[in-house]
Design a protein around this motif. Structure first.
Motif, PDB file in Angstrom:
ATOM      1  N   TYR A  34      -6.176  95.627 -15.665  1.00  0.00           N
ATOM      2  CA  TYR A  34      -6.202  96.314 -16.971  1.00  0.00           C
ATOM      3  C   TYR A  34      -4.901  96.188 -17.760  1.00  0.00           C
ATOM      4  N   GLY A  35      -3.931  95.481 -17.229  1.00  0.00           N
ATOM      5  CA  GLY A  35      -2.695  95.245 -17.977  1.00  0.00           C
ATOM      6  C   GLY A  35      -1.554  96.166 -17.577  1.00  0.00           C
ATOM      7  N   PRO A  36      -0.329  95.795 -17.987  1.00  0.00           N
ATOM      8  CA  PRO A  36       0.859  96.548 -17.559  1.00  0.00           C
ATOM      9  C   PRO A  36       0.866  98.006 -18.032  1.00  0.00           C
ATOM     10  N   GLY A  37       0.276  98.281 -19.202  1.00  0.00           N
ATOM     11  CA  GLY A  37       0.249  99.661 -19.720  1.00  0.00           C
ATOM     12  C   GLY A  37      -0.448 100.598 -18.747  1.00  0.00           C
ATOM     13  N   TRP A  38      -1.628 100.206 -18.320  1.00  0.00           N
ATOM     14  CA  TRP A  38      -2.372 101.033 -17.360  1.00  0.00           C
ATOM     15  C   TRP A  38      -1.689 101.036 -15.991  1.00  0.00           C
ATOM     16  N   GLY A  39      -0.989  99.946 -15.705  1.00  0.00           N
ATOM     17  CA  GLY A  39      -0.219  99.886 -14.455  1.00  0.00           C
ATOM     18  C   GLY A  39       0.863 100.957 -14.441  1.00  0.00           C
ATOM     19  N   ILE A  40       1.535 101.119 -15.582  1.00  0.00           N
ATOM     20  CA  ILE A  40       2.586 102.140 -15.685  1.00  0.00           C
ATOM     21  C   ILE A  40       1.959 103.534 -15.513  1.00  0.00           C
TER      22      ILE A  40
ATOM     23  N   GLY B 180      -9.532 105.891  -7.848  1.00  0.00           N
ATOM     24  CA  GLY B 180     -10.927 106.314  -8.026  1.00  0.00           C
ATOM     25  C   GLY B 180     -11.131 107.044  -9.343  1.00  0.00           C
ATOM     26  N   VAL B 181     -10.162 107.879  -9.719  1.00  0.00           N
ATOM     27  CA  VAL B 181     -10.273 108.649 -10.961  1.00  0.00           C
ATOM     28  C   VAL B 181      -9.872 107.787 -12.165  1.00  0.00           C
ATOM     29  N   LEU B 182      -8.767 107.078 -12.022  1.00  0.00           N
ATOM     30  CA  LEU B 182      -8.212 106.348 -13.169  1.00  0.00           C
ATOM     31  C   LEU B 182      -9.123 105.209 -13.638  1.00  0.00           C
ATOM     32  N   ILE B 183      -9.738 104.497 -12.691  1.00  0.00           N
ATOM     33  CA  ILE B 183     -10.559 103.352 -13.150  1.00  0.00           C
ATOM     34  C   ILE B 183     -11.792 103.846 -13.923  1.00  0.00           C
ATOM     35  N   ILE B 184     -12.306 105.035 -13.548  1.00  0.00           N
ATOM     36  CA  ILE B 184     -13.445 105.579 -14.307  1.00  0.00           C
ATOM     37  C   ILE B 184     -12.987 105.924 -15.727  1.00  0.00           C
ATOM     38  N   ILE B 185     -11.788 106.529 -15.833  1.00  0.00           N
ATOM     39  CA  ILE B 185     -11.246 106.875 -17.159  1.00  0.00           C
ATOM     40  C   ILE B 185     -11.046 105.604 -17.989  1.00  0.00           C
ATOM     41  N   ILE B 186     -10.434 104.590 -17.357  1.00  0.00           N
ATOM     42  CA  ILE B 186     -10.163 103.339 -18.090  1.00  0.00           C
ATOM     43  C   ILE B 186     -11.473 102.693 -18.544  1.00  0.00           C
ATOM     44  N   GLN B 187     -12.436 102.626 -17.622  1.00  0.00           N
ATOM     45  CA  GLN B 187     -13.699 101.958 -17.955  1.00  0.00           C
ATOM     46  C   GLN B 187     -14.456 102.727 -19.034  1.00  0.00           C
ATOM     47  N   THR B 188     -14.369 104.062 -19.011  1.00  0.00           N
ATOM     48  CA  THR B 188     -15.030 104.868 -20.043  1.00  0.00           C
ATOM     49  C   THR B 188     -14.379 104.598 -21.397  1.00  0.00           C
ATOM     50  N   LEU B 189     -13.040 104.598 -21.418  1.00  0.00           N
ATOM     51  CA  LEU B 189     -12.331 104.353 -22.681  1.00  0.00           C
ATOM     52  C   LEU B 189     -12.561 102.939 -23.195  1.00  0.00           C
TER      53      LEU B 189
END
Lengths: 115, 420
Positions: B366-372, B406-415
């Protein structure tokens, strides 16, 4: 046996979704078990895939089989479109062949059941 | 340079085992250099330790005693890999170096063998070859403290304590395999230390049962906390050794190494396949060196905890981690440590920063932003979840990483409109 069948359906799920995401058009899937070997054939019509793209996909699918990885990671299959999913399929099959014919893409995967 | 280029050739398969043999050998060399007359007694002391997180064996048994433990565990695993004829893959390197690192921090011969036995029984039960699941058994050493604590920590005595520890360890070694496989779907391969996630959940169940029966688990923080030249040398030489072997094993090293950088790191990202053996070894040494330098720049001490973290990173330098997907995680974890006012030189803070790289697939996909963001969240979560399993799961960061992913990827995919 159940795990073996689930692994086959997971592979079919992954490739089916991959092809439909690439081109949402008529798709035929044939699964032919023959003893310990299972042949899976996918025909996706009206495909816009280029020869270069197909070659790249076949390269990923023809990575050496790795039982150690398969035993653990096969449950990741099914969330298609993910970047590493085809790589997981590649580790679970023995050979992959494919060609483009009259705008259709034909993919054949062969998997032998190994302990 | 021309001379070096002439020496370059691919490492033959039969020589690959010698590549790993270097690691136990350098440990035994360290034992000789340390010249400690109490070395064997200290080694036994380590075997009899309850091994709860964070028990740094350098603090329990000194340099020599610890290096005997690490060297013997490494040797046992190399022999196992050799006799099972395992291929030298990224997963194998990840497993070997994880266990090598954690032999400084909780793993002993006493608490590993029952887990391997459980894996062997599982392979018989599931009618699959042991070599198909041995990597999972190696990673499952994270549950070692359960066994050590049952034998030496809860107050059980004599043969009963040993029987209980070995029996429970074997059962855990048996069931951790299907449980870990199942829980992989929770984070979809975005947490590299998945066995740590599974073992965290197993640990919660185990601790709850024991607590209900009146047996409590006390967390400990027993760290070495002083610089030691033998340990620093071991680490630096390990990294340089891997980079040098990589250099000589690959004709177009940098070109091949660059093939690793676009890979997301999400399971399965075995670098040995697209980039080759040499470039993979080079990457392992490089990420180890970067991590070591980071610890020293932030003012940390290279103790058993840091060795566990850095060797794990070295291992996963063959199976998901490279500088491009690591820097955002490091950045996020350092920022959150500063926000929380944590001293950056403290071992617990540095451990969280280093182990946060379990989340590199998020930066890779998902890129460096989401990595941070992932690195930032990880530090908050890992500080709280250790008490849930009472320190009985050595890969606490793997447990926290699984929750974050588990939580973050759902948030990212929803956004990102994943439901559309």
């Amino acid at each position: 046996m159940r795990t073996h069948v689930k692994r086959i359906t997971s592979i079919a799920d992954e490739i089916t979704t991959f092809l439909l995401l690439e081109n949402f058009s008529k798709l035929s899937v044939t699964i032919e078990p023959e003893g310990k070997v299972t042949k899976m054939r996918f025909v996706s019509e009206n495909s816009s895939m280029t020869e270069e793209q197909l070659t790249e996909i076949l390269l990923i699918l023809n990575q050496p089989r790795q039982i150690e990885l398969e035993t653990y990671y096969w449950t990741l299959l099914g969330e298609s479109g993910a970047d590493m999913s085809l790589s997981v399929v590649g580790r679970m099959i023995d050979t992959a062949q494919g060609y483009l014919e009259n705008g259709a893409i034909v993919l054949t995967l062969i998997r032998e059941e190994i302990e | 340079m021309e001379i070096f280029n002439k020496l370059k050739k691919p490492l033959p398969n039969r020589l690959r085992v010698t590549l790993l043999l270097y690691f136990p050998l350098i440990c035994f060399l360290g034992v000789m250099i340390a010249n400690d007359p109490q070395a064997f007694d200290n080694f036994i002391k380590i075997q009899l330790s309850p091994a709860i997180l964070l028990t740094d064996y350098l603090a329990v048994g000194g340099i020599a005693g610890t290096l005997i433990n690490v060297g013997l565990i490494a040797l046992m695993n190399i022999l196992l890999f050799y006799f099972l004829k395992l291929p030298y893959t990224g997963l194998m390197f990840a497993a070997f170096f994880t266990i090598f690192g954690f032999s400084f921090l909780g793993m002993t011969l006493v608490n590993l063998i029952p887990i391997y036995l459980g894996g062997l029984l599982y392979s018989r039960y599931a009618k699959i070859k042991f070599r198909s699941i041995i990597m999972l058994s190696v990673f499952a050493g994270t549950l070692g403290p359960v066994i050590s604590h049952l034998i030496f920590g809860y107050g059980f005595t004599g043969i009963f304590a040993w029987f209980l520890g070995i029996a429970v360890g074997t059962l855990l070694g048996f069931f951790v395999i299907p449980i870990a496989r199942h829980l992989l779907k929770f984070h979809d391969g975005f947490n590299l230390y998945n066995i740590g996630f599974a073992s965290g959940i197993i640990g919660i169940v185990f601790v709850s049962v024991m607590k209900s029966l009146g047996y409590t688990t006390q967390r400990v923080v027993l760290l070495y906390q002083s610089h030691n030249s033998i340990i620093l040398a071991l680490l630096f030489i390990s990294c340089l050794y891997l980079m040098t072997v990589g250099y000589f094993a690959e004709e177009e090293l940098i070109k091949k190494w660059k093939l690793i950088l676009p890979i997301s790191g999400r399971a399965i990202s075995d670098f040995t396949e697209p980039a080759g053996f040499g470039a993979t070894l080079f990457n392992m040494g490089l990420v180890g060196l970067i991590s070591t330098v980071l610890v020293l720049i932030l003012g940390g001490v290279v103790d058993g905890f840091m060795l566990a973290a850095i060797y794990t990173i070295i291992g996963f330098g063959a199976f998901g981690k490279h500088p491009k997907n690591m820097w955002p995680i490091f950045t996020g974890a350092i920022i959150s440590s500063l926000v929380l006012g944590l001293p950056l030189s403290a071992a617990t803070t540095l451990g969280s920063i280093l182990f946060a790289t379990t989340l590199v697939p998020i930066a890779g996909v998902y890129g460096p932003g989401w990595g941070i963001v992932a690195g930032f969240l990880h530090v908050f979560v890992v500080r709280q979840v250790g008490d849930f399993h009472g320190g009985l799961n050595l890969y606490n960061n793997g447990f926290a990483g699984g929750l974050v992913a588990g939580v973050l990827i759902i948030i990212i995919q929803t956004l990102k409109g994943g439901e559309k």
